[in-house]
Write a protein that holds these residues in place. Structure first.
Motif, mmCIF file in Angstrom:
data_model
loop_
_atom_site.group_PDB
_atom_site.id
_atom_site.type_symbol
_atom_site.label_atom_id
_atom_site.label_comp_id
_atom_site.label_asym_id
_atom_site.label_seq_id
_atom_site.Cartn_x
_atom_site.Cartn_y
_atom_site.Cartn_z
ATOM 1 N N HIS A 51 4.339 4.947 -9.941
ATOM 2 C CA HIS A 51 3.961 3.530 -9.872
ATOM 3 C C HIS A 51 3.087 3.296 -8.641
ATOM 4 C CE1 HIS A 51 4.058 -0.662 -10.708
ATOM 5 N NE2 HIS A 51 4.699 -0.985 -9.601
ATOM 6 N N HIS A 52 2.079 2.479 -8.802
ATOM 7 C CA HIS A 52 1.073 2.194 -7.774
ATOM 8 C C HIS A 52 0.199 3.416 -7.514
ATOM 9 C CE1 HIS A 52 2.974 -1.596 -5.784
ATOM 10 N NE2 HIS A 52 2.748 -1.741 -7.069
ATOM 11 N N ASP A 115 -1.337 -6.680 -6.060
ATOM 12 C CA ASP A 115 -0.438 -5.692 -5.464
ATOM 13 C C ASP A 115 -0.824 -5.337 -4.030
ATOM 14 O OD1 ASP A 115 1.308 -5.626 -7.558
ATOM 15 O OD2 ASP A 115 0.559 -3.755 -8.410
ATOM 16 N N VAL A 116 -2.066 -5.548 -3.666
ATOM 17 C CA VAL A 116 -2.467 -5.366 -2.267
ATOM 18 C C VAL A 116 -1.849 -6.476 -1.410
ATOM 19 C CG1 VAL A 116 -4.443 -5.523 -0.686
ATOM 20 C CG2 VAL A 116 -4.561 -4.035 -2.689
ATOM 21 N N LEU A 117 -1.641 -7.638 -2.015
ATOM 22 C CA LEU A 117 -1.107 -8.782 -1.279
ATOM 23 C C LEU A 117 0.372 -8.650 -0.938
ATOM 24 C CD1 LEU A 117 -2.852 -11.712 -3.183
ATOM 25 C CD2 LEU A 117 -3.455 -10.761 -0.948
ATOM 26 N N THR A 123 8.340 1.248 -3.215
ATOM 27 C CA THR A 123 7.081 1.653 -3.850
ATOM 28 C C THR A 123 6.031 1.883 -2.779
ATOM 29 O OG1 THR A 123 6.296 -0.611 -4.139
ATOM 30 C CG2 THR A 123 7.546 0.344 -5.959
ATOM 31 N N GLN A 124 5.039 2.618 -3.151
ATOM 32 C CA GLN A 124 3.940 2.906 -2.244
ATOM 33 C C GLN A 124 2.916 1.771 -2.293
ATOM 34 O OE1 GLN A 124 3.442 5.620 -0.250
ATOM 35 N NE2 GLN A 124 5.526 6.220 -0.765
ATOM 36 N N PRO A 125 2.228 1.539 -1.192
ATOM 37 C CA PRO A 125 1.088 0.632 -1.250
ATOM 38 C C PRO A 125 0.023 1.237 -2.167
ATOM 39 C CG PRO A 125 1.642 1.188 1.026
ATOM 40 C CD PRO A 125 2.461 2.060 0.144
ATOM 41 N N VAL A 126 -0.910 0.440 -2.614
ATOM 42 C CA VAL A 126 -1.931 0.933 -3.539
ATOM 43 C C VAL A 126 -3.126 1.511 -2.780
ATOM 44 C CG1 VAL A 126 -1.243 -0.606 -5.402
ATOM 45 C CG2 VAL A 126 -2.984 -1.348 -3.807
ATOM 46 N N THR A 138 -2.795 -2.614 2.331
ATOM 47 C CA THR A 138 -1.822 -3.690 2.157
ATOM 48 C C THR A 138 -2.203 -4.854 3.056
ATOM 49 O OG1 THR A 138 -0.380 -2.777 3.857
ATOM 50 C CG2 THR A 138 0.118 -2.177 1.605
ATOM 51 N N VAL A 139 -2.037 -6.022 2.521
ATOM 52 C CA VAL A 139 -2.266 -7.239 3.295
ATOM 53 C C VAL A 139 -0.926 -7.919 3.548
ATOM 54 C CG1 VAL A 139 -3.385 -9.496 3.303
ATOM 55 C CG2 VAL A 139 -4.583 -7.515 2.373
#
Length: 174
Positions: A51-52, A115-117, A123-126, A138-139
């Motif tokens: 995922h991601h 998903d960046v927000l 889960t991992q950041p994208v 990531t923001v």
């Protein structure tokens, strides 16, 4: 991010196109973007796919756009072959491809942006620009577990579309 947040971001991303296309075509296009906004989460149903991961990239958005566009153009060609010409002389296989490809790309783009927000625990950041570079972005503008903020995104997206609807006429269709 909750589905309401994803749909709100999808509405915001599709609003400029809806404005250009006009009421009828813009509303239909935005509805299509909403449907395709969930495509990246197909990774939760495919064994061995993280995922991601790859489905949360712009490359996946382009690939999805091409596949969905080819499918739409193929459907139109099949329809014309078996049912006869369509009423609108402006509807061609190329137009169907472009419309569907753009809608699918924007749907995926909106999901990746959402998903960046926010980063979900576990889960991992994208990495939206993979494979060009693998930097995770990531923001974290929307705290997890904030259903009210996700709902607010949906309300803002709907409000923007209400404004677009009010400001536009029939647009391109006229």
């Amino acid at each position: 991010m909750y589905p309401t947040g994803h749909y709100g971001v999808a509405l915001l991303v599709s609003a400029p196109a809806a404005f250009v296309l006009g009421r009828r075509a813009g509303t239909l296009f935005s509805a299509f973007v909403l449907l395709t906004a969930v495509l990246p989460d197909v990774d939760t149903h495919v064994p061995g796919v993280r995922h991601h991961g790859v489905t949360h990239t712009l490359l996946f958005g382009v690939a999805s756009g091409v596949v969905v566009g080819l499918f739409a153009a193929g459907l139109l060609v099949a329809y014309v072959r078996f049912a006869g010409p369509v009423r609108s002389s402006r509807l061609t296989a190329r137009n169907a491809f472009e419309w569907a490809a753009a809608g699918a790309f924007l749907g995926v783009l909106s999901h990746v942006t959402a998903d960046v927000l926010v980063v979900l625990p576990g889960t991992q950041p994208v990495s939206p620009f993979w494979p060009l570079f693998e930097r995770k972005i990531t923001v974290e503008a929307i705290p997890l577990g904030a259903p009210a903020r996700n709902l607010a995104l949906l309300v803002v997206g709907l409000g923007v579309h209400g404004l677009v609807y009010r400001l536009t006429g029939d647009g391109v269709e006229s």
